[in-house]
Design a protein around this motif. Structure first.
Motif, PDB file in Angstrom:
ATOM      1  N   GLY A   1      -1.985   2.663  22.095  1.00  0.00           N
ATOM      2  CA  GLY A   1      -2.145   3.890  22.857  1.00  0.00           C
ATOM      3  C   GLY A   1      -1.402   5.096  22.318  1.00  0.00           C
ATOM      4  N   ARG A   2      -0.930   5.041  21.078  1.00  0.00           N
ATOM      5  CA  ARG A   2      -0.228   6.198  20.531  1.00  0.00           C
ATOM      6  C   ARG A   2      -0.512   6.317  19.045  1.00  0.00           C
ATOM      7  N   ASP A   3      -0.306   7.504  18.533  1.00  0.00           N
ATOM      8  CA  ASP A   3      -0.408   7.728  17.102  1.00  0.00           C
ATOM      9  C   ASP A   3       0.899   7.313  16.452  1.00  0.00           C
ATOM     10  N   GLY A   4       0.802   6.910  15.197  1.00  0.00           N
ATOM     11  CA  GLY A   4       2.016   6.501  14.523  1.00  0.00           C
ATOM     12  C   GLY A   4       1.936   6.639  13.026  1.00  0.00           C
ATOM     13  N   LEU A   5       3.086   6.506  12.436  1.00  0.00           N
ATOM     14  CA  LEU A   5       3.228   6.560  10.984  1.00  0.00           C
ATOM     15  C   LEU A   5       4.207   5.455  10.606  1.00  0.00           C
ATOM     16  N   TRP A   6       3.877   4.721   9.550  1.00  0.00           N
ATOM     17  CA  TRP A   6       4.776   3.676   9.056  1.00  0.00           C
ATOM     18  C   TRP A   6       5.083   4.007   7.607  1.00  0.00           C
ATOM     19  N   PHE A   7       6.346   4.264   7.336  1.00  0.00           N
ATOM     20  CA  PHE A   7       6.796   4.712   6.022  1.00  0.00           C
ATOM     21  C   PHE A   7       7.667   3.645   5.371  1.00  0.00           C
ATOM     22  N   GLY A   8       7.464   3.440   4.066  1.00  0.00           N
ATOM     23  CA  GLY A   8       8.330   2.524   3.343  1.00  0.00           C
ATOM     24  C   GLY A   8       7.930   2.372   1.894  1.00  0.00           C
ATOM     25  N   TRP A   9       8.590   1.430   1.264  1.00  0.00           N
ATOM     26  CA  TRP A   9       8.385   1.160  -0.157  1.00  0.00           C
ATOM     27  C   TRP A   9       7.025   0.502  -0.377  1.00  0.00           C
ATOM     28  N   SER A  10       6.352   0.914  -1.427  1.00  0.00           N
ATOM     29  CA  SER A  10       5.027   0.401  -1.762  1.00  0.00           C
ATOM     30  C   SER A  10       5.072  -0.990  -2.383  1.00  0.00           C
ATOM     31  N   GLY A  11       6.239  -1.406  -2.849  1.00  0.00           N
ATOM     32  CA  GLY A  11       6.337  -2.650  -3.609  1.00  0.00           C
ATOM     33  C   GLY A  11       6.192  -2.406  -5.104  1.00  0.00           C
ATOM     34  N   GLN A  12       5.951  -1.143  -5.473  1.00  0.00           N
ATOM     35  CA  GLN A  12       5.769  -0.768  -6.876  1.00  0.00           C
ATOM     36  C   GLN A  12       6.980   0.006  -7.372  1.00  0.00           C
ATOM     37  N   MET A  13       7.185  -0.070  -8.686  1.00  0.00           N
ATOM     38  CA  MET A  13       8.271   0.680  -9.317  1.00  0.00           C
ATOM     39  C   MET A  13       7.690   1.614 -10.369  1.00  0.00           C
ATOM     40  N   SER A  14       8.332   2.757 -10.523  1.00  0.00           N
ATOM     41  CA  SER A  14       7.909   3.745 -11.494  1.00  0.00           C
ATOM     42  C   SER A  14       9.125   4.560 -11.904  1.00  0.00           C
ATOM     43  N   GLU A  15       9.276   4.820 -13.195  1.00  0.00           N
ATOM     44  CA  GLU A  15      10.397   5.650 -13.660  1.00  0.00           C
ATOM     45  C   GLU A  15      10.375   7.026 -13.013  1.00  0.00           C
ATOM     46  N   THR A  16       9.181   7.551 -12.792  1.00  0.00           N
ATOM     47  CA  THR A  16       9.013   8.824 -12.098  1.00  0.00           C
ATOM     48  C   THR A  16       8.047   8.575 -10.945  1.00  0.00           C
ATOM     49  N   PRO A  17       8.576   8.225  -9.770  1.00  0.00           N
ATOM     50  CA  PRO A  17       7.680   7.896  -8.658  1.00  0.00           C
ATOM     51  C   PRO A  17       6.734   9.038  -8.323  1.00  0.00           C
ATOM     52  N   PRO A  18       5.435   8.726  -8.237  1.00  0.00           N
ATOM     53  CA  PRO A  18       4.469   9.754  -7.840  1.00  0.00           C
ATOM     54  C   PRO A  18       4.643  10.104  -6.364  1.00  0.00           C
ATOM     55  N   PRO A  19       3.953  11.138  -5.903  1.00  0.00           N
ATOM     56  CA  PRO A  19       4.028  11.445  -4.467  1.00  0.00           C
ATOM     57  C   PRO A  19       3.609  10.229  -3.642  1.00  0.00           C
ATOM     58  N   PRO A  20       4.102  10.135  -2.419  1.00  0.00           N
ATOM     59  CA  PRO A  20       3.723   8.999  -1.572  1.00  0.00           C
ATOM     60  C   PRO A  20       2.212   8.924  -1.364  1.00  0.00           C
ATOM     61  N   VAL A  21       1.726   7.712  -1.184  1.00  0.00           N
ATOM     62  CA  VAL A  21       0.313   7.454  -0.907  1.00  0.00           C
ATOM     63  C   VAL A  21       0.171   7.254   0.594  1.00  0.00           C
ATOM     64  N   THR A  22      -0.842   7.889   1.192  1.00  0.00           N
ATOM     65  CA  THR A  22      -1.096   7.734   2.621  1.00  0.00           C
ATOM     66  C   THR A  22      -2.396   6.976   2.818  1.00  0.00           C
ATOM     67  N   ILE A  23      -2.337   5.960   3.664  1.00  0.00           N
ATOM     68  CA  ILE A  23      -3.512   5.175   4.027  1.00  0.00           C
ATOM     69  C   ILE A  23      -3.728   5.379   5.522  1.00  0.00           C
ATOM     70  N   ASP A  24      -4.909   5.901   5.885  1.00  0.00           N
ATOM     71  CA  ASP A  24      -5.246   6.094   7.298  1.00  0.00           C
ATOM     72  C   ASP A  24      -5.958   4.858   7.813  1.00  0.00           C
ATOM     73  N   SER A  25      -5.537   4.404   8.980  1.00  0.00           N
ATOM     74  CA  SER A  25      -6.172   3.250   9.616  1.00  0.00           C
ATOM     75  C   SER A  25      -6.167   3.481  11.116  1.00  0.00           C
ATOM     76  N   GLY A  26      -7.209   4.125  11.600  1.00  0.00           N
ATOM     77  CA  GLY A  26      -7.290   4.417  13.033  1.00  0.00           C
ATOM     78  C   GLY A  26      -6.215   5.388  13.452  1.00  0.00           C
ATOM     79  N   HIS A  27      -5.418   4.986  14.413  1.00  0.00           N
ATOM     80  CA  HIS A  27      -4.368   5.862  14.950  1.00  0.00           C
ATOM     81  C   HIS A  27      -3.084   5.810  14.121  1.00  0.00           C
ATOM     82  N   MET A  28      -3.109   5.012  13.045  1.00  0.00           N
ATOM     83  CA  MET A  28      -1.911   4.823  12.212  1.00  0.00           C
ATOM     84  C   MET A  28      -2.102   5.411  10.822  1.00  0.00           C
ATOM     85  N   LYS A  29      -1.006   5.959  10.317  1.00  0.00           N
ATOM     86  CA  LYS A  29      -0.925   6.350   8.910  1.00  0.00           C
ATOM     87  C   LYS A  29       0.151   5.485   8.277  1.00  0.00           C
ATOM     88  N   TYR A  30      -0.155   4.912   7.133  1.00  0.00           N
ATOM     89  CA  TYR A  30       0.801   4.122   6.366  1.00  0.00           C
ATOM     90  C   TYR A  30       1.139   4.950   5.138  1.00  0.00           C
TER      91      TYR A  30
END
Length: 171
Positions: free
Chosen positions: A35-64
């Motif tokens: 019943g609410r909108d949300g966002l879940w933020f965290g590590w992708s599990g990937q490593m990069s010497e120069t991390p790119p901008p975060p990736v957003t995945i939309d899934s209904g009322h949630m953004k990952y």
């Protein structure tokens, strides 16, 4: 109703049918998001010497929102301080704790990095839920960036008594 923002070391993305990933945290987040909108933020599990901008995945009322970390940061933050110092102390295993100043610096650096990446995504009325020992300093890093949001912290185990915590250098 305020948006719930969950911040954890790893993010459990639902499958293609939108079913939550298995595991206690994923189930708890799914229940909390009813019943609410949300966002879940965290590590992708990937490593990069120069991390790119975060990736957003939309899934209904949630953004990952997923961010990579640098390999050195992974070694010092995750394999180092979180798992060679905090995990043993929080699980009453002082005999396994291996403190290293550079690991502590990496741990603090990743918490600052998470705050930096999360900061532009936050709204003033968001309710923040910081999950577990990987991110203990995150609230302080967000406050230093001017965020006045309500912040809750969940530790998946009971906090040990102070005499165990004070064995940690710079406790």
């Amino acid at each position: 109703m305020s948006r719930l923002v969950v911040i954890s070391n790893r993010v459990a993305i639902p499958d293609e049918q939108g079913r939550p990933a298995p595991g206690g945290l994923a189930v708890a987040v799914e229940a909390a998001m009813q019943g609410r909108d949300g966002l879940w933020f965290g590590w992708s599990g990937q490593m990069s010497e120069t991390p790119p901008p975060p990736v957003t995945i939309d899934s209904g009322h949630m953004k990952y929102v997923l961010t990579d970390v640098r390999p050195q940061d992974f070694r010092e933050y995750y394999n180092g301080f979180a798992n060679r110092v905090l995990w043993p102390i929080l699980h009453y295993r002082l005999d396994l704790a291996q403190f290293n100043e550079s690991d502590l610096e990496g741990y603090l650096r990743v918490n600052q990095f998470f705050a930096e990446r999360l900061s532009p995504l936050l709204k003033p009325d968001d309710l923040l839920w910081v999950h577990d020992y990987h991110l203990m300093p995150l609230a302080l890093a967000l406050r230093a960036r001017g965020h006045a949001n309500r912040i809750g912290f969940f530790l998946h185990i009971p906090l040990p008594p102070p005499d165990l915590l004070t064995t940690l250098p710079r406790h």
